[in-house]
Design an enzyme around this catalytic site. Structure first.
Site, short mmCIF file in Angstrom:
data_model
loop_
_atom_site.label_atom_id
_atom_site.label_comp_id
_atom_site.label_asym_id
_atom_site.label_seq_id
_atom_site.Cartn_x
_atom_site.Cartn_y
_atom_site.Cartn_z
N ASN A 69 16.72 0.04 -0.84
CA ASN A 69 15.41 -0.56 -0.53
C ASN A 69 14.45 -0.37 -1.70
OD1 ASN A 69 16.65 -0.70 1.94
ND2 ASN A 69 15.12 0.48 3.06
N VAL A 70 13.84 -1.49 -2.10
CA VAL A 70 12.87 -1.45 -3.20
C VAL A 70 11.62 -2.21 -2.78
CG1 VAL A 70 12.41 -2.16 -5.58
CG2 VAL A 70 14.70 -1.37 -4.95
N ASP A 102 12.26 -3.21 9.06
CA ASP A 102 12.36 -1.89 8.44
C ASP A 102 11.61 -0.86 9.32
OD1 ASP A 102 13.15 -0.25 6.34
OD2 ASP A 102 11.40 -0.68 5.09
N SER A 132 8.20 -4.50 7.04
CA SER A 132 7.70 -3.28 7.67
C SER A 132 6.95 -3.65 8.95
CB SER A 132 6.76 -2.55 6.72
OG SER A 132 5.64 -3.38 6.45
P1 13P Z 1 9.90 2.10 -2.28
O1 13P Z 1 8.62 1.43 -1.92
O2 13P Z 1 9.73 3.50 -2.74
O3 13P Z 1 10.72 1.27 -3.20
O4 13P Z 1 10.74 2.23 -0.91
C1 13P Z 1 11.02 1.10 -0.16
C2 13P Z 1 11.67 1.47 1.12
O5 13P Z 1 12.44 2.39 1.20
C3 13P Z 1 11.36 0.67 2.31
O6 13P Z 1 11.98 1.19 3.45
#
Ligand code: 13P
Length: 287
Positions: free
Chosen positions: A233-234, A85, A53
């Site tokens: 994405n997790v 991201d 991120s």
């Molecule tokens: P979560 O934190 O809900 O798993 O989402 C992660 C995400 O989509 C990062 O872009």
């Protein structure tokens, strides 16, 4: 030094959609996360995407993140892809590409469609020239579920005609449409707009990226993959497990001061969260 992944973001996602699995994006929230993700990827013979991120780039520094990913890529026999991201603007994304990221997301979803298309296209031109893949976003993926009304929810979802135009005019490699998932923890079961997800995949021909993968029931994940999702994405589930174990160790052993004594068990614990997701997504035994 730039170390290329064993296969690019675009190659891995296209392979996934063609063969009916999805590749997991797991966030790189520190060295223990990196080691957990890469060890499981190796054990499961699965490609993985390291999600970073913008706040993490500020916390760790782009140079440290690239160096960490390079070490993992050199060690691993499976594709390890370093991905930015929710890139906020062209200049920031160019910095990440110059630093050595393998793929980037430009998130122009808060801007009007015309502007989102224009900036995304600019990012794609520059990124593709450098061999870097691009993910674009359309519609608005919620931060948390909050108390969103049906009308508000509907307004946030990606529109199929707009997604088609967006994909065609930008030449992105994958599309993240808002289809009802949200980042963070869900209060109830997420309401995924599967019909829209399927239509967007069919009309754009692009792999679909599902954000907010934590807390989505297994059967919904399987259905989403069957309809064209190639990347999921997790983050929250790994973070919650990591912190749960750190708390438990510190509560049980209040005299501990060696940080490896609580970070090590947390690293082991998130390996199982990641392994379960990899097997659910069907990305194991692919490389
Ligand atoms: P979560 O934190 O809900 O798993 O989402 C992660 C995400 O989509 C990062 O872009």
């Amino acid at each position: 030094m730039y170390v290329p992944p064993k296969a690019s973001y675009r190659e891995v996602l296209n392979d996934a959609v063609q063969k009916g699995y999805a590749v997991g994006q797991f966030n790189l929230n520190g060295l223990e996360y990196l080691q957990a993700i890469v060890e499981v990827a190796e054990e499961e013979r699965s490609p993985v995407i390291l999600g970073v991120s913008v706040s993490s780039t500020k916390y760790f520094g782009l140079d440290y993140l690239v160096a960490l990913a390079n070490a993992a890529k050199l060690k691993a026999g499976v594709p390890i892809i370093l991905h930015l991201d929710h890139g906020p603007d062209f200049d920031f994304i160019m910095k990440a590409i110059r630093a050595g990221f393998d793929s980037v997301m430009y998130d122009g979803s808060e801007h009007p469609l015309e502007e989102n298309i224009a900036v995304t296209r600019q990012v794609v031109e520059a990124a593709h020239a450098a061999g870097v893949s691009v993910e674009g976003e359309i519609g608005r993926i919620g931060g948390t579920e909050d108390e969103v009304s049906v009308d508000e929810r509907e307004a946030m979802l990606a529109r199929v005609d707009e997604a088609e135009r967006f994909a065609e005019e930008t030449k992105i490699d994958a599309i993240a449409p808002a289809v009802g998932t949200a980042h963070g923890l869900y209060k109830g079961r997420p309401q995924i707009a599967f019909d829209r997800l399927e239509a967007i995949h069919k009309r754009t021909g692009k792999p679909i990226v599902l954000h907010g993968g934590s807390g989505v029931p297994d059967e919904d994940i399987r259905q989403a993959i069957a309809l064209g999702v190639g990347k999921i994405n997790v983050n929250t589930e790994s973070q919650a497990e990591f912190t749960r174990v750190v708390r438990k160790v510190l509560a049980e052993k209040p005299d501990v001061f060696d940080s490896r004594k609580y970070l090590g068990p947390a690293r082991e614990a998130i390996k199982e969260v990641i392994r379960k997701k990899i097997r659910l997504f069907g990305s194991h035994h692919r490389f």
